[in-house]
Design a protein around this motif. Structure first.
Motif, mmCIF file in Angstrom:
data_model
loop_
_atom_site.group_PDB
_atom_site.id
_atom_site.type_symbol
_atom_site.label_atom_id
_atom_site.label_comp_id
_atom_site.label_asym_id
_atom_site.label_seq_id
_atom_site.Cartn_x
_atom_site.Cartn_y
_atom_site.Cartn_z
ATOM 1 N N TYR A 101 -9.752 6.352 -1.781
ATOM 2 C CA TYR A 101 -9.725 5.449 -2.927
ATOM 3 C C TYR A 101 -10.759 5.896 -3.930
ATOM 4 O O TYR A 101 -11.721 6.560 -3.586
ATOM 5 C CB TYR A 101 -10.063 4.010 -2.495
ATOM 6 C CG TYR A 101 -9.113 3.477 -1.459
ATOM 7 C CD1 TYR A 101 -8.017 2.711 -1.834
ATOM 8 C CD2 TYR A 101 -9.314 3.763 -0.112
ATOM 9 C CE1 TYR A 101 -7.132 2.231 -0.884
ATOM 10 C CE2 TYR A 101 -8.436 3.296 0.853
ATOM 11 C CZ TYR A 101 -7.346 2.529 0.461
ATOM 12 O OH TYR A 101 -6.473 2.073 1.399
ATOM 13 N N CYS A 103 -13.261 4.212 -6.932
ATOM 14 C CA CYS A 103 -13.765 2.993 -7.563
ATOM 15 C C CYS A 103 -13.513 3.080 -9.074
ATOM 16 O O CYS A 103 -13.854 4.073 -9.699
ATOM 17 C CB CYS A 103 -15.257 2.836 -7.273
ATOM 18 S SG CYS A 103 -16.003 1.435 -8.121
ATOM 19 N N LYS A 104 -12.902 2.026 -9.635
ATOM 20 C CA LYS A 104 -12.609 2.045 -11.070
ATOM 21 C C LYS A 104 -13.867 1.937 -11.911
ATOM 22 O O LYS A 104 -13.874 2.312 -13.079
ATOM 23 C CB LYS A 104 -11.679 0.880 -11.432
ATOM 24 C CG LYS A 104 -10.237 1.115 -11.052
ATOM 25 C CD LYS A 104 -9.372 -0.053 -11.509
ATOM 26 C CE LYS A 104 -7.981 0.049 -10.913
ATOM 27 N NZ LYS A 104 -7.215 -1.189 -11.116
ATOM 28 N N LYS A 105 -14.922 1.367 -11.322
ATOM 29 C CA LYS A 105 -16.150 1.170 -12.101
ATOM 30 C C LYS A 105 -17.017 2.419 -12.168
ATOM 31 O O LYS A 105 -17.497 2.792 -13.220
ATOM 32 C CB LYS A 105 -16.971 0.015 -11.521
ATOM 33 C CG LYS A 105 -16.392 -1.338 -11.876
ATOM 34 C CD LYS A 105 -17.333 -2.445 -11.461
ATOM 35 C CE LYS A 105 -16.765 -3.804 -11.878
ATOM 36 N NZ LYS A 105 -17.506 -4.892 -11.217
ATOM 37 N N GLY A 126 -13.569 -5.527 -3.741
ATOM 38 C CA GLY A 126 -12.185 -5.977 -3.710
ATOM 39 C C GLY A 126 -11.224 -4.873 -4.119
ATOM 40 O O GLY A 126 -11.584 -3.911 -4.775
ATOM 41 N N GLN A 127 -10.012 -5.056 -3.706
ATOM 42 C CA GLN A 127 -8.989 -4.044 -3.880
ATOM 43 C C GLN A 127 -8.633 -3.753 -5.341
ATOM 44 O O GLN A 127 -8.238 -2.645 -5.668
ATOM 45 C CB GLN A 127 -7.730 -4.497 -3.144
ATOM 46 C CG GLN A 127 -7.194 -3.428 -2.218
ATOM 47 C CD GLN A 127 -6.196 -3.999 -1.251
ATOM 48 O OE1 GLN A 127 -6.019 -5.215 -1.130
ATOM 49 N NE2 GLN A 127 -5.512 -3.138 -0.551
ATOM 50 N N ASN A 128 -8.791 -4.784 -6.180
ATOM 51 C CA ASN A 128 -8.421 -4.594 -7.581
ATOM 52 C C ASN A 128 -9.287 -3.567 -8.275
ATOM 53 O O ASN A 128 -8.915 -3.044 -9.324
ATOM 54 C CB ASN A 128 -8.535 -5.916 -8.355
ATOM 55 C CG ASN A 128 -7.504 -6.914 -7.883
ATOM 56 O OD1 ASN A 128 -6.513 -6.525 -7.272
ATOM 57 N ND2 ASN A 128 -7.742 -8.178 -8.149
ATOM 58 N N GLU A 129 -10.441 -3.325 -7.711
ATOM 59 C CA GLU A 129 -11.358 -2.387 -8.353
ATOM 60 C C GLU A 129 -11.234 -0.967 -7.799
ATOM 61 O O GLU A 129 -11.978 -0.090 -8.159
ATOM 62 C CB GLU A 129 -12.799 -2.891 -8.211
ATOM 63 C CG GLU A 129 -13.067 -4.015 -9.182
ATOM 64 C CD GLU A 129 -14.115 -4.980 -8.711
ATOM 65 O OE1 GLU A 129 -14.431 -4.985 -7.509
ATOM 66 O OE2 GLU A 129 -14.621 -5.726 -9.543
ATOM 67 N N ILE A 131 -8.685 2.390 -6.879
ATOM 68 C CA ILE A 131 -7.415 3.080 -7.100
ATOM 69 C C ILE A 131 -7.106 3.868 -5.830
ATOM 70 O O ILE A 131 -7.942 4.640 -5.362
ATOM 71 C CB ILE A 131 -7.528 4.093 -8.262
ATOM 72 C CG1 ILE A 131 -8.038 3.404 -9.528
ATOM 73 C CG2 ILE A 131 -6.201 4.789 -8.511
ATOM 74 C CD1 ILE A 131 -8.644 4.372 -10.530
ATOM 75 N N LYS A 132 -5.929 3.667 -5.279
ATOM 76 C CA LYS A 132 -5.553 4.415 -4.079
ATOM 77 C C LYS A 132 -5.080 5.809 -4.523
ATOM 78 O O LYS A 132 -4.291 5.934 -5.442
ATOM 79 C CB LYS A 132 -4.438 3.690 -3.339
ATOM 80 C CG LYS A 132 -4.271 4.154 -1.912
ATOM 81 C CD LYS A 132 -3.346 3.191 -1.140
ATOM 82 C CE LYS A 132 -3.452 3.386 0.347
ATOM 83 N NZ LYS A 132 -3.016 4.692 0.834
#
Ligand code: ZN
Length: 134
Positions: A101, A103-105, A126-129, A131-132
């Motif tokens: 994954y 991390c989007k941040k 959390g999963q929303n943050e 990207i797989k």
């Protein structure tokens, strides 16, 4: 119709989303795309110093297929280098050995299911943050 292509085995995704040259304005320049398997071919041959034979084995492709991937990678990198274009490392036809994954941040790579809900180095949770990548 093109026959379905076998996916190429990749052991580690790249740490970054891409590269940018500096010393020039980037807004008008289309990036060059480097696929994940092309990145992996460079990593195996030029970083890990494997022969193309061994690298092909590791990626689970034939030697001619490997050479094609590798040559394409060199071509894309040369294009970026000479024309001053950014490189975006994305997509392709690949299979990762583990669940990865990003991390989007903070863009950090996170390996494995057990750590996939939390990014240790920042506040993302959390999963929303995430990207797989597989
Ligand atoms: Zn993070």
């Amino acid at each position: 119709m093109a026959r379905p292509r076998k996916s190429r085995k990749i052991s580690n995704p790249p740490k970054m989303k891409g590269f940018k040259p500096y010393g020039m304005l980037m807004c008008k320049v289309e990036p060059v795309v480097l696929k994940f398997e092309e990145y992996e071919s460079i990593r195996l041959v030029n970083y890990d110093r494997l022969s193309q034979e061994k690298a092909a084995e590791q990626m689970n492709v034939s030697r001619p297929t490997f050479t094609r991937i590798y040559n394409k990678a060199l071509k894309q990198i040369a294009k970026s280098f000479v024309e001053g274009k950014a490189i975006e490392i994305e997509g392709g036809n690949y299979q990762l050995e583990k669940d990865w994954y990003r991390c989007k941040k903070c863009y950090k790579l996170i390996e494995g299911l057990e750590s996939h809900f939390k990014c240790k180095d920042c506040n993302a949770y959390g999963q929303n943050e995430l990207i797989k990548l597989n």
